[in-house]
Design a protein around this motif. Structure first.
Motif, PDB file in Angstrom:
ATOM      1  N   ASP A   1       0.833  -1.194   0.000  1.00  9.16           N
ATOM      2  CA  ASP A   1       0.000   0.000   0.000  1.00  9.16           C
ATOM      3  C   ASP A   1       0.874   1.252   0.000  1.00  9.16           C
TER       4      ASP A   1
ATOM      5  N   ALA B   1      -0.580  -3.789   5.324  1.00  9.11           N
ATOM      6  CA  ALA B   1      -0.786  -4.003   3.892  1.00  9.11           C
ATOM      7  C   ALA B   1       0.533  -4.042   3.130  1.00  9.11           C
TER       8      ALA B   1
ATOM      9  N   MET C   1      -1.774  -7.507   0.168  1.00 14.93           N
ATOM     10  CA  MET C   1      -2.569  -6.963  -0.936  1.00 14.93           C
ATOM     11  C   MET C   1      -3.026  -8.086  -1.875  1.00 14.93           C
TER      12      MET C   1
END
Length: 622
Positions: free
Chosen positions: A210, A395, A400
């Motif tokens: 992320d 993340a 992900m």
């Protein structure tokens, strides 16, 4: 004749190619020619600029990945003419409006960096630009990223959010200089410059960590707070639809710059979903239905088995479509029955009164594929139509991919999906419309007396221009309990306006059902939609001060206004109406937990004058 034309064309291409190779600069413009993205490797460093109507939006800024210890934005050379193409399609959406128009010019730009064959994909829309990198064969580890947005010098104000593992930091509107330098902030980040509103984030994040941002002066650079040491490149899996590839190449997510000339254009932009893949061929998401949901955790804590019928009955009285069975059901036990049997009993009861069920789960129950599929199958067999997945790890790139796998599994099982304790969406609710809402926001869980949490009013009026630009968010809206509202003095109209202004195709209403059923606004609670045919940001809105939306569903218009900390008077022209109509108008009352509710006829020529308390609001159905 044809032979002569062919020779002329070839000579022209050779000449153009020679000029291009010498200059190392190329420009891609939007379909309406207003927006220009210029890519340069003229000084052997990959960079870009963005202009709108020849006005600088992003000044010269670096591009490039750092991989296997090498900066792949340095020692660069564009090695050939761009392969140009266009995108021109439309598709159905649920949220601010009903149809997205996806029209852009795209270019594939080959370049070398430190001897590695790389390429950029760029797209230029009438409302923004996006850039992504191909990952050269042989690259094993992504270390960092140099992608930067260098803002112009005339930034009036900027909306941004504190760092938080699951995007639950406070949101602010400040001068640029007040954004902390060298510290991570969370996108989307939106600034006002000249007549433009510009928002920065990412789209189509499938197998990268992320993305967050850090500021240095006027520049914001990509940061990976959840993968500080980088990650090993994830090779594409044929079993996953969202496997990190685009046009057959392994790629980074899109780095996006949304450009709007008004707040209405800003909130209605489909740039983020436009950059994501459509659903897989043969997919059918006609079963995905928006609606309103009761939910007991915020107001009374863990659900009690013997109390569940009351909640389903209340949802039915409110004509709401869903009820969420939150954390605590897994502890239910009766002689001869386990939690799954009891869960099925309450879901079965809900079905008898016309209320569908959503079920909470901790993500640790199924971090790996076989366990995930088996658990989701049990939820489906219990009769639930959706799942809320909470407590998701940081993340990084692997997580992900876990999101992508979970979206796919839930779609195949026809389960609605609500990620909590999660990262922002990056538009992949286009690919999987069953990913109907998610948290990744500081919602009403941060306004609770038992935790001594108080939400500042500026946060409420900022998130429509930050987090909500990346996609729907589950704010768990509309607190009515006088005790809970005593700290910041949010008013009942302010709270109800959350359900109108904040986009979430399923809204989970936070409070006790009694407070909705016994409220003077109960008739409006029974009618309020969660998706819209048209959305306008009204002219009295100002980032960080006050927000006012007018939304149309069918022939009805709804207005939601939320005020910040300062009392003010706003005027709302009703020129979006087509004819005189009956209206229900709800103003702030004498106290923050009372209302001044009026029924009257209004016309397109009318202008409403509304006095707003500090943390006040206004609601109307026209």
């Amino acid at each position: 004749m044809n032979f002569c034309k062919a020779i002329s064309t070839a000579l022209l291409l050779i000449a153009t190619g020679a000029t291009f190779a010498q200059n190392q600069i190329l420009t891609v413009t939007s379909p309406d020619k207003r927006i220009a993205l210029t890519i340069s490797a003229a000084d052997k460093k990959l960079s870009y600029t963005v202009k709108a109507d020849n006005f600088p939006i992003i000044n010269k800024s670096p591009l490039g990945l750092v991989a296997d210890g090498t900066d792949l934005g340095n020692n660069t050379r564009i090695t050939g003419q761009p392969q140009r193409s266009s995108v021109n399609e439309s598709y159905a959406v649920i949220g601010n409006h009903t149809k997205a128009i996806n029209r852009a010019n795209e270019a594939y730009i080959p370049y070398t960096a430190a001897g590695k064959p790389m390429a950029l994909f760029v797209r230029v829309y009438n409302d923004g630009v996006a850039v992504r990198y191909t990952i050269a064969p042989g690259i094993k580890h992504i270390d960092a990223e140099r992608t930067t947005w260098t803002l112009p010098n005339n930034v009036k104000k900027i909306a941004w959010a504190d760092f938080h593992q699951s995007y639950e930091g406070l949101n602010y509107v400040t001068p640029l200089a007040e954004v902390p330098e060298g510290k991570v902030v969370m996108p989307p980040l939106t600034f006002q410059s000249g007549k433009y509103y510009v928002s920065l984030t990412e789209a189509d994040c499938e197998s990268f960590a992320d993305m967050a941002l850090t500021r240095s002066g006027n520049a914001f650079t990509v940061a990976y707070p959840f993968a500080a040491k980088g990650w090993n490149v994830i090779q594409p899996s044929k079993s996953i639809y969202l496997n990190g590839t685009y046009k057959g190449k392994l790629v980074s997510p899109w780095r996006t710059t949304l450009i709007a000339r008004s707040l209405t254009e800003l909130v209605n932009s489909d740039l983020i979903t436009n950059l994501c893949p459509p659903p897989a061929k043969g997919s059918d998401f006609s079963w995905v239905k928006p609606g309103r949901s009761l939910w007991q955790w915020w107001s009374v804590g863990a659900p009690k088995f013997e109390d569940q019928k009351n909640w389903y009955d209340a949802a039915a009285k409110l004509t709401w479509e869903y009820y969420l069975v939150d954390d605590g059901w897994r502890n239910w036990k009766q002689e001869g029955k386990d939690q799954w049997q009891l869960l099925k009993e309450v879901i079965d009861y809900g079905n008898t009164v016309g209320v569908k069920s959503l079920v909470w789960v901790d993500s640790k129950e199924f971090r790996k594929a076989p366990e995930r599929r088996a658990y989701l199958q049990k939820v489906k067999e219990a009769g639930a139509v959706g799942i809320k997945i909470d407590f998701i790890p940081d993340a990084d790139a692997d997580i992900m991919q876990w999101y992508a796998e979970t979206q796919q599994d839930c779609a195949q099982l026809k389960l609605l999906l609500n990620f909590h304790g999660s990262v922002k969406t990056t538009g992949l609710n286009r690919t999987y419309p069953n990913d109907i809402t998610r948290e990744a926001i500081r919602g009403n869980e941060y306004h609770m007396t038992k935790y001594k949490r108080v939400m500042p009013p500026q946060h409420d009026i900022t998130v429509p221009f930050t987090r909500y630009l990346s996609g729907p968010a589950d704010f768990t809206s509309v607190i009515l309990d006088p005790k809970e509202l005593a700290t910041a003095k949010f008013t009942w109209p302010h709270e109800f306006a959350q359900a109108i202004v904040y986009t979430s195709p399923i809204i989970h209403f936070a409070d006790k059902y009694q407070l909705y059923l016994e409220n003077p606004m109960v008739d409006l609670f029974k009618q309020v939609p969660t998706t819209w045919d048209e959305t306008r940001v009204l002219s009295c809105s100002s980032m960080g001060d006050v927000v006012a939306f007018a939304r149309r569903k069918g022939t009805s218009w709804w207005i939601g206004v939320m005020n910040g900390a300062d009392e003010r008077e706003v005027k709302i022209p009703l020129n979006f109406l087509s004819a005189p109509t009956k209206a229900t108008l709800v103003y702030d009352g004498e106290t923050n937990t009372s209302v001044d509710k009026r029924e009257q006829t209004v016309s397109p020529k009318d202008v409403l004058t509304i006095k707003l308390r500090s943390s006040g609001g206004f609601v109307a159905k026209l």
